[in-house]
Design a protein around this motif. Sequence first.
Motif, PDB file in Angstrom:
ATOM      1  N   LEU A 267       0.828  -1.204   0.000  1.00 36.84           N
ATOM      2  CA  LEU A 267       0.000   0.000   0.000  1.00 36.84           C
ATOM      3  C   LEU A 267       0.869   1.263   0.000  1.00 36.84           C
ATOM      4  CD1 LEU A 267      -2.764  -1.067   2.570  1.00 36.84           C
ATOM      5  CD2 LEU A 267      -2.667  -1.448   0.103  1.00 36.84           C
ATOM      6  N   TYR A 270       2.255   1.822  -3.457  1.00 39.03           N
ATOM      7  CA  TYR A 270       1.253   2.346  -4.383  1.00 39.03           C
ATOM      8  C   TYR A 270       1.057   3.844  -4.165  1.00 39.03           C
ATOM      9  CZ  TYR A 270      -3.147   2.960  -6.863  1.00 39.03           C
ATOM     10  OH  TYR A 270      -4.121   3.395  -7.723  1.00 39.03           O
ATOM     11  N   ILE A 339      -7.604   4.146   4.386  1.00 41.75           N
ATOM     12  CA  ILE A 339      -6.833   2.936   4.666  1.00 41.75           C
ATOM     13  C   ILE A 339      -7.670   2.021   5.561  1.00 41.75           C
ATOM     14  CG2 ILE A 339      -4.752   1.966   5.687  1.00 41.75           C
ATOM     15  CD1 ILE A 339      -4.128   3.511   3.223  1.00 41.75           C
ATOM     16  N   LEU A 367      -7.576   2.280  -0.125  1.00 41.62           N
ATOM     17  CA  LEU A 367      -6.563   1.223  -0.189  1.00 41.62           C
ATOM     18  C   LEU A 367      -6.885   0.191   0.887  1.00 41.62           C
ATOM     19  CD1 LEU A 367      -5.158   3.504  -1.823  1.00 41.62           C
ATOM     20  CD2 LEU A 367      -2.987   2.711  -0.874  1.00 41.62           C
ATOM     21  N   THR A 369      -6.513  -4.119   2.142  1.00 38.42           N
ATOM     22  CA  THR A 369      -5.755  -5.360   1.974  1.00 38.42           C
ATOM     23  C   THR A 369      -6.633  -6.458   1.379  1.00 38.42           C
ATOM     24  OG1 THR A 369      -4.382  -4.776   3.862  1.00 38.42           O
ATOM     25  CG2 THR A 369      -4.325  -7.069   3.127  1.00 38.42           C
TER      26      THR A 369
END
Length: 436
Positions: A267, A270, A339, A367, A369
């Motif tokens: 992350l 990115y 996040i 973003l 996971t």
Amino acid sequence: MVRNIVVLSGNSHPQLADSICNMLSIPLGNRILGKFSVGETRCEIKDSVRGKDVFIIQSGGGSVNDHLMELCIMISACKTGSAKRVTAVLPLFPYSRQPDLPYNKVGAPLSKSQSDAPRENYTFESVPATPGPGVAKSAGLNNVDLAKALSRATSTNGIASPRATSNPFNGSGHAANGETSHPVNGHSSTHHDKGKFTTHDYENTSVLSAFQAKPGYKRWVAQAGTLVADLLTCAGADHVVALDLHDAQYQGFFDIPMDNLYGRPLLKRYIQQNIRDYKDAVIVSPDAGGAKRATAIADSLGMEFALIHKERRPTKITDRQNATMMLVGNVADRVCVLIDDLADTANTITRAAKLLRKERATAVFALLTHGVFSGDALARINASAIDRIVVTNSVPQEENKKICPKLEVLDVSPIFAESIRRIHHGESISVLFQYD
């Protein structure tokens, strides 16, 4: 070339297993994994695993219960085949969002209606005192305590209490009118009167309506987190590897080694490569539970941080979708990066993006996971204020990319391939995430 190792794949994510084996330069293990017509799982390991290091890759997305049973059966089959060590590799760990206690949708108790309630309004203590030297042992909830609780509940509801009536017994356990009674620890009651009951009349609906547990009562809950950990251990797993557990304390449910890998480096990379002037952007946590995860990325990249708080105090809300969301921080005229670790229905992340747009954010990136995307999550994302949503391929995303043009997928197979290699050779895994 890694030797003396066998990598097997379940049916949850075969593409990820193929990619991991390509990076390790080893063939994927041969096995038969299917179902009988009745629905039972059939597993047969075709390759020899005797004395070898076996890694079974199985994610928790999709049909999570079927995949969990497949994993347990494959682990057992490898142990039966005399495998030296069996490691369960779960990119998305199943049931990691319900470790032991259920989510309380009501929220925090109101300050006057519940938290300031007098002690005599409670039926009994839900948690006994901790035993120790010099501390009297708790007798638990015996029949006398429950009889008192029932008597107090019925007297407050206008029903005659057994203690409030005169004693109709003649000392021999029989009523004066000849009817039988049922003594409970010295207190007796008859069944011919609906206003009188014993502590065993739980099937009586009038009793149930009279006995309402107060806030001091704690209901029993299912411990799904402990159960899944015990299932994997009893099946024969010697080691467990997961990626970004929803709650890192989940590792404490295991008495075998468990490694929790981090998707944070992907992350961060990115953000650095795809967000222009990322130093001026703001990292945002969509809820208080993910604040630590978001601040770790913000601190390592030197970015500012904002938090979205769900407020439930003004009213007693039973549906968490109706909770009020408040922004703590300034995002006006700036790019926001949400996040989080997981998106299931995508309700929280889309409502957070709507709030950020309302606070005049110029762009919103999300973003995550793990992208589970159950139900109408993808349709909700397409209609939301999110400009780009980035997830890893911890669960299959090929079909999701066809439905959602905003979706971008990061590959986690290099992380798992290097972790498997290090575990096989007895090397450290933590050094992979200490370069910040």
